[in-house]
Design an enzyme around this catalytic site. Structure first.
Site, short mmCIF file in Angstrom:
data_model
loop_
_atom_site.label_atom_id
_atom_site.label_comp_id
_atom_site.label_asym_id
_atom_site.label_seq_id
_atom_site.Cartn_x
_atom_site.Cartn_y
_atom_site.Cartn_z
N ILE A 198 -5.55 -4.31 -7.74
CA ILE A 198 -4.28 -5.03 -7.77
C ILE A 198 -4.22 -6.08 -6.66
O ILE A 198 -3.64 -7.15 -6.83
CB ILE A 198 -3.08 -4.05 -7.67
CG1 ILE A 198 -1.77 -4.74 -8.05
CG2 ILE A 198 -2.97 -3.46 -6.27
CD1 ILE A 198 -1.71 -5.16 -9.49
N SER A 213 -9.29 -2.27 4.82
CA SER A 213 -9.78 -1.53 3.66
C SER A 213 -11.02 -0.75 4.06
O SER A 213 -11.93 -1.31 4.68
CB SER A 213 -10.11 -2.47 2.50
OG SER A 213 -10.65 -1.76 1.41
N LYS A 265 4.43 -1.13 -5.79
CA LYS A 265 5.05 -0.02 -6.51
C LYS A 265 4.00 1.06 -6.79
O LYS A 265 2.82 0.74 -6.93
CB LYS A 265 5.70 -0.51 -7.81
CG LYS A 265 4.71 -1.02 -8.88
CD LYS A 265 4.15 0.10 -9.74
CE LYS A 265 3.08 -0.36 -10.64
NZ LYS A 265 2.40 0.73 -11.34
#
Length: 307
Positions: free
Chosen positions: A12, A34, A89
């Site tokens: 995403i 990351s 989300k």
């Protein structure tokens, strides 16, 4: 210029966040964190948010794209460091932890944004206006997609807190809670859970409003062929349908809106506005509906999911 760091550089982030940030002149992506240590074309990439905050460039804000199970501690670190926080989300693995984050944001005087990208689909604003003028009698959600296509290798979805089929279906619930003029409540749910995981792969949810509108949601994570992201509402004035995840709006069969996907540019536009105004936007209604479905839903064990 808002100097922003990105935490969690998965699908995403690559597909949506990085392009949306690059296209908005109010943002400057200056660092990322990351564990996979991806090559981002010279952008400094740190192991985690702690290292990024300690050793990285100065930041004004952080966007979190980690799985929800790991979101709380990461968000708390950013908020306590005085950074504005953009939550992908779902905003958390639980409803209560989002309330905690909102409280910390208020204490620190920074902005917290619970983003719901599907609310920025092109057909949603006009659908909301039409439903405000034409009370809904019944509404049906069909959200069916192929998990192997859209979430390959994302094992966190199947773990406790990953929500399974509700990870995409919460997008439908975010649209529902945006377009309905009345509050929505879960009354019943039936969840199908593969025998080797913790989260449902399919389900049916019954909902209603204070005015008695009947709402159903049919969810499937094993849809092959054409994918289905539809919301259809019936009122005395006619039929409204949002399809393609909200990008297309038809009323009584006539196409009213059929636009391009600009959901994430819309999210970053809203985040920049909130930062400029010093105002948080925290909405947990879609997450609450998921939590309620888990609480009242009956569970059926189905065959194991093998990717």
């Amino acid at each position: 210029m808002i100097r922003i760091g990105l935490v969690g550089v998965g699908k995403i982030a690559h597909d949506q966040h990085i392009p949306a940030i690059a296209a908005d002149p109010r943002f400057d992506l200056v660092a990322a964190a990351s564990r996979s240590q991806p090559d981002l074309g010279g952008l400094p990439v740190f192991h985690d948010i702690a290292q990024m905050l300690a050793e990285g460039p100065e930041l004004d804000a952080v966007a979190l794209c980690t799985p929800p199970q790991a979101r709380r501690e990461t968000a708390l670190a950013a908020l306590r460091a005085g950074k504005h926080v953009f939550l992908e989300k779902p905003p958390g693995a639980t409803v209560s932890e989002v309330a905690e984050l909102a409280a910390v944001a208020r204490e620190q005087g920074v902005v917290l944004f619970t983003s719901w990208h599907s609310r920025f689909a092109t057909g949603v604003p006009q659908a909301k206006a039409w439903l405000a003028a034409n009370p809904v009698r019944t509404l049906s959600i069909e959200w069916r997609e192929d998990v192997r296509r859209w979430h390959p290798g994302q094992t966190w979805i199947w773990q406790a807190g990953g929500m399974g089929v509700f990870d995409p279906a919460i997008n439908a619930l975010s649209i529902l809670t945006e377009i309905m003029p009345d509050e929505v409540f879960v009354t019943d749910a039936k969840l199908q859970v593969p025998e080797n995981v913790q989260s449902p792969i399919a389900g049916h949810v019954d909902m209603t409003t204070l005015k008695g509108a009947a709402i159903t949601a049919d969810l499937d994570f094993l849809q092959t062929g054409p994918q289905t992201w539809d919301i259809t509402a019936w009122s005395d004035a006619g039929e409204l349908k949002l399809s393609m995840g909200g990008a297309k709006l038809t009323i009584d069969g006539k196409v009213v809106v059929d636009g391009e996907n600009r959901e994430y540019p819309g999210l970053y536009d809203r985040f920049a506005t909130l930062v400029a105004e010093g105002r948080s936007e925290v909405d947990v209604r879609p997450l609450t509906l998921v939590a309620d479905a888990f609480m009242v839903g009956t569970r059926e064990s189905v065959e194991a999911f093998i990717e």
